[in-house]
Motif scaffolding. Structure first.
Motif, PDB file in Angstrom:
ATOM      1  N   PHE A  77       0.753  -1.061  -0.290  1.00 31.62           N
ATOM      2  CA  PHE A  77      -0.135   0.091   0.062  1.00 31.62           C
ATOM      3  C   PHE A  77       0.890   1.731  -0.091  1.00 31.62           C
ATOM      4  CE2 PHE A  77      -4.081  -1.455   1.839  1.00 31.62           C
ATOM      5  CZ  PHE A  77      -5.058  -1.852   1.027  1.00 31.62           C
ATOM      6  N   TYR A  78       0.155   2.224  -1.065  1.00 32.90           N
ATOM      7  CA  TYR A  78       1.215   3.522  -0.844  1.00 32.90           C
ATOM      8  C   TYR A  78       0.026   4.295  -0.760  1.00 32.90           C
ATOM      9  CZ  TYR A  78       5.626   1.272  -2.905  1.00 32.90           C
ATOM     10  OH  TYR A  78       6.114   0.184  -3.120  1.00 32.90           O
ATOM     11  N   LEU A  79       0.338   5.832  -0.065  1.00 33.82           N
ATOM     12  CA  LEU A  79      -0.299   7.360  -0.002  1.00 33.82           C
ATOM     13  C   LEU A  79       0.516   7.876  -0.868  1.00 33.82           C
ATOM     14  CD1 LEU A  79      -2.247   9.058   1.134  1.00 33.82           C
ATOM     15  CD2 LEU A  79      -0.465   9.327   3.980  1.00 33.82           C
ATOM     16  N   ILE A  80      -0.016   8.730  -1.634  1.00 32.78           N
ATOM     17  CA  ILE A  80       1.060   9.536  -3.009  1.00 32.78           C
ATOM     18  C   ILE A  80       0.216  10.751  -2.770  1.00 32.78           C
ATOM     19  CG2 ILE A  80       1.710   9.938  -4.902  1.00 32.78           C
ATOM     20  CD1 ILE A  80       1.502   6.549  -5.070  1.00 32.78           C
ATOM     21  N   GLU A  81       0.942  11.649  -1.699  1.00 32.56           N
ATOM     22  CA  GLU A  81       0.499  12.681  -1.779  1.00 32.56           C
ATOM     23  C   GLU A  81       1.559  13.812  -2.879  1.00 32.56           C
ATOM     24  OE1 GLU A  81      -1.071  13.408   2.812  1.00 32.56           O
ATOM     25  OE2 GLU A  81       0.586  12.851   1.577  1.00 32.56           O
ATOM     26  N   LYS A  82       2.591  13.056  -3.172  1.00 26.63           N
ATOM     27  CA  LYS A  82       3.194  13.645  -3.799  1.00 26.63           C
ATOM     28  C   LYS A  82       4.014  13.438  -4.585  1.00 26.63           C
ATOM     29  CE  LYS A  82       6.474  17.178  -3.090  1.00 26.63           C
ATOM     30  NZ  LYS A  82       7.304  17.798  -2.484  1.00 26.63           N
ATOM     31  N   TRP A  83       3.622  12.610  -6.035  1.00 25.95           N
ATOM     32  CA  TRP A  83       4.869  11.284  -6.689  1.00 25.95           C
ATOM     33  C   TRP A  83       5.796  11.092  -6.276  1.00 25.95           C
ATOM     34  CZ3 TRP A  83       1.899   8.017  -9.112  1.00 25.95           C
ATOM     35  CH2 TRP A  83       0.645   8.356  -9.364  1.00 25.95           C
ATOM     36  N   SER A  84       6.884  12.226  -5.802  1.00 25.67           N
ATOM     37  CA  SER A  84       8.542  12.216  -5.874  1.00 25.67           C
ATOM     38  C   SER A  84       8.368  11.823  -4.258  1.00 25.67           C
ATOM     39  CB  SER A  84       8.600  13.954  -5.807  1.00 25.67           C
ATOM     40  OG  SER A  84       8.287  14.810  -5.182  1.00 25.67           O
ATOM     41  N   ASP A  85       7.802  11.247  -3.470  1.00 24.19           N
ATOM     42  CA  ASP A  85       7.642  10.760  -1.694  1.00 24.19           C
ATOM     43  C   ASP A  85       6.543  10.366  -1.536  1.00 24.19           C
ATOM     44  OD1 ASP A  85       8.616  10.556   0.338  1.00 24.19           O
ATOM     45  OD2 ASP A  85       7.357  12.862   1.032  1.00 24.19           O
ATOM     46  N   PRO A  86       6.079   9.119  -2.205  1.00 22.18           N
ATOM     47  CA  PRO A  86       5.432   7.857  -1.881  1.00 22.18           C
ATOM     48  C   PRO A  86       5.788   7.494  -0.413  1.00 22.18           C
ATOM     49  CG  PRO A  86       7.193   7.302  -3.358  1.00 22.18           C
ATOM     50  CD  PRO A  86       6.945   9.187  -3.788  1.00 22.18           C
ATOM     51  N   LYS A  87       4.448   7.218  -0.420  1.00 24.03           N
ATOM     52  CA  LYS A  87       4.496   6.471   1.509  1.00 24.03           C
ATOM     53  C   LYS A  87       4.501   5.613   1.507  1.00 24.03           C
ATOM     54  CE  LYS A  87       4.986  11.161   3.857  1.00 24.03           C
ATOM     55  NZ  LYS A  87       4.734  12.046   2.708  1.00 24.03           N
ATOM     56  N   VAL A  88       4.950   4.104   2.447  1.00 21.85           N
ATOM     57  CA  VAL A  88       4.598   2.747   2.021  1.00 21.85           C
ATOM     58  C   VAL A  88       3.467   2.791   3.275  1.00 21.85           C
ATOM     59  CG1 VAL A  88       5.122   0.603   2.395  1.00 21.85           C
ATOM     60  CG2 VAL A  88       6.679   2.088   1.269  1.00 21.85           C
ATOM     61  N   LEU A  89       2.921   1.911   3.657  1.00 23.36           N
ATOM     62  CA  LEU A  89       1.204   2.358   4.437  1.00 23.36           C
ATOM     63  C   LEU A  89       1.705   0.807   5.290  1.00 23.36           C
ATOM     64  CD1 LEU A  89      -1.483   3.935   3.761  1.00 23.36           C
ATOM     65  CD2 LEU A  89       0.616   4.781   5.147  1.00 23.36           C
ATOM     66  N   GLY A  90       1.985  -0.442   4.218  1.00 23.89           N
ATOM     67  CA  GLY A  90       1.451  -1.555   4.726  1.00 23.89           C
ATOM     68  C   GLY A  90       2.582  -2.203   3.167  1.00 23.89           C
ATOM     69  N   TRP A  91       2.581  -4.248   3.719  1.00 27.65           N
ATOM     70  CA  TRP A  91       3.755  -4.302   2.645  1.00 27.65           C
ATOM     71  C   TRP A  91       3.323  -6.001   3.752  1.00 27.65           C
ATOM     72  CZ3 TRP A  91       4.872  -1.284   6.050  1.00 27.65           C
ATOM     73  CH2 TRP A  91       5.591  -1.826   6.847  1.00 27.65           C
ATOM     74  N   THR A  92       3.802  -6.660   2.632  1.00 30.28           N
ATOM     75  CA  THR A  92       3.081  -8.195   2.708  1.00 30.28           C
ATOM     76  C   THR A  92       4.687  -8.624   3.663  1.00 30.28           C
ATOM     77  OG1 THR A  92       2.908 -10.185   2.423  1.00 30.28           O
ATOM     78  CG2 THR A  92       3.938  -9.140   0.817  1.00 30.28           C
ATOM     79  N   TYR A  93       4.275  -9.278   5.414  1.00 30.86           N
ATOM     80  CA  TYR A  93       5.025 -10.265   6.110  1.00 30.86           C
ATOM     81  C   TYR A  93       6.286 -11.202   5.817  1.00 30.86           C
ATOM     82  CZ  TYR A  93       2.805  -7.654  10.044  1.00 30.86           C
ATOM     83  OH  TYR A  93       2.346  -6.453  10.302  1.00 30.86           O
ATOM     84  N   ASP A  94       5.831 -11.872   4.144  1.00 33.42           N
ATOM     85  CA  ASP A  94       5.527 -13.098   3.035  1.00 33.42           C
ATOM     86  C   ASP A  94       6.208 -13.075   1.944  1.00 33.42           C
ATOM     87  OD1 ASP A  94       3.243 -14.137   3.733  1.00 33.42           O
ATOM     88  OD2 ASP A  94       3.034 -14.413   5.521  1.00 33.42           O
ATOM     89  N   ASP A  95       5.577 -13.418   1.704  1.00 35.44           N
ATOM     90  CA  ASP A  95       4.293 -14.256  -0.187  1.00 35.44           C
ATOM     91  C   ASP A  95       4.005 -12.742  -0.339  1.00 35.44           C
ATOM     92  OD1 ASP A  95       6.359 -16.332   0.100  1.00 35.44           O
ATOM     93  OD2 ASP A  95       4.265 -18.004   0.492  1.00 35.44           O
ATOM     94  N   ALA A  96       4.065 -12.831  -1.973  1.00 36.80           N
ATOM     95  CA  ALA A  96       3.319 -11.484  -2.507  1.00 36.80           C
ATOM     96  C   ALA A  96       1.710 -12.274  -3.093  1.00 36.80           C
ATOM     97  CB  ALA A  96       4.049 -11.078  -3.280  1.00 36.80           C
TER      98      ALA A  96
END
Length: 316
Positions: A134-153
């Motif tokens: 998951f990303y929060l994109i308020e600026k394309w130059s500074d995407p913020k990761v909100l969530g990711w997978t702990y293991d497999d995609a």
């Protein structure tokens, strides 16, 4: 967007080149390596890099000098990334034009901008064979990761179970078709149902699915797994939308699934935006448009790029 941008994508097993002139893609080529890696049941990094090196000169043969070279710097397989970045740097030196390293996972979100106007802020969800983030994109130059997978995609889970069921690699398309046509299901657990986060976990679904192997038909098992993967995605999306009430752009190879798109539209309607299926899988068009969006925000490209298999920032 008056720049002429040459984009190169070699993060995994697709070799891709695209040319963006202003806001229009005037050339786009993708070479698939599925036939090469099918025998291994997955991508062999060194073999992928060698094939990239063989194919790139052919794809670049008729390309004219651009104003900027955009190349995938990460995330991805290091040998594959090194090949694309090395070629981009060589062209940059020879043509004396700047080069920009691009995060190809964020570029999956930017791909939607080729087909419609994207007003920021947006949420980005990338669902692929190697990434579920998951990303929060308020600026394309500074995407913020909100969530990711702990293991497999998500795609990795589907491919591993598909391989155990005797399906050809990659198994996603076959499993998707079964989910659309087979109505019978077995119930699988909802991962992280008690965790109030935006993260994912698919390894438990893989384990749960394989416990049914031999007890039910492979077709029902595959369809049930796809349903469980999508249910997990829907559960996480509901959580993130409660905190961030923005449009959600969904990209990545798994997002080309007709079953996934159908279920997401049923739950979230027009709030969810998908690039076309062709732009959802790995391609260089998305790398080019992401570079163009970065230029619009005032990012100044340099003369050096370093490949980073775990790249978190949007560009370098």
């Amino acid at each position: 967007m008056g720049y002429r941008i040459l984009a190169i994508e070699t993060s995994c097993d697709e070799t891709a080149v695209a040319c963006l002139n202003g806001d229009k893609v005037v050339q786009s080529k993708v070479f698939s390596q599925i036939d090469l890696h099918e025998a291994f049941g997955g991508v062999l990094p060194e073999a992928a890099a060698r094939r990239h090196l063989e194919v790139l000169p052919v794809l670049l043969k008729d390309v004219a000098k651009p104003d900027l070279i955009a190349v995938t710097a990460g995330p991805g397989l290091l040998p594959a990334l090194l090949t694309g970045v090395s070629v981009a740097l060589g062209l940059s030196r020879g043509w004396q034009v700047p080069v920009m390293g691009i995060n190809h996972v964020v570029a999956h979100v930017a791909a939607a901008a080729l087909e419609r106007r994207i007003e920021l802020p947006v949420l980005g969800l990338v669902v692929s064979g190697g990434h579920t983030s998951f990303y929060l994109i308020e600026k394309w130059s500074d995407p913020k990761v909100l969530g990711w997978t702990y293991d497999d995609a998500a795609g990795e889970c589907l491919d591993k179970v598909g391989r155990a069921l005797g399906m050809k690699y990659p198994a996603g398309a076959e499993i998707d078709n079964l989910a659309l046509t087979i109505k019978e299901r077995v119930t699988m657990p909802l991962p992280l149902k008690n965790e109030d986060s935006f993260n994912f976990s698919f390894s438990g679904l893989k384990t749960a699915a394989l416990k049914y192997k031999g007890k039910i038909s492979n077709e029902v098992l595959a369809a049930s797994l796809m349903e469980a993967v999508v249910n997990h995605l829907l559960d996480r999306i509901e959580k993130v939308l409660k905190k961030y009430p923005y449009p959600l752009v969904v990209g990545g190879g798994v997002s080309a699934s007709k079953f996934l798109r159908q279920r997401m539209h049923e739950h979230f309607g027009e709030r969810v935006i998908f690039p076309s299926a062709q732009l959802s899988t790995d391609n260089a068009d998305m790398v080019a448009v992401y570079a163009a969006l970065l230029l619009q925000e005032g990012i100044v490209p340099g003369s050096c790029v370093t490949p980073d298999p775990n790249m978190e920032q949007g560009w370098c």
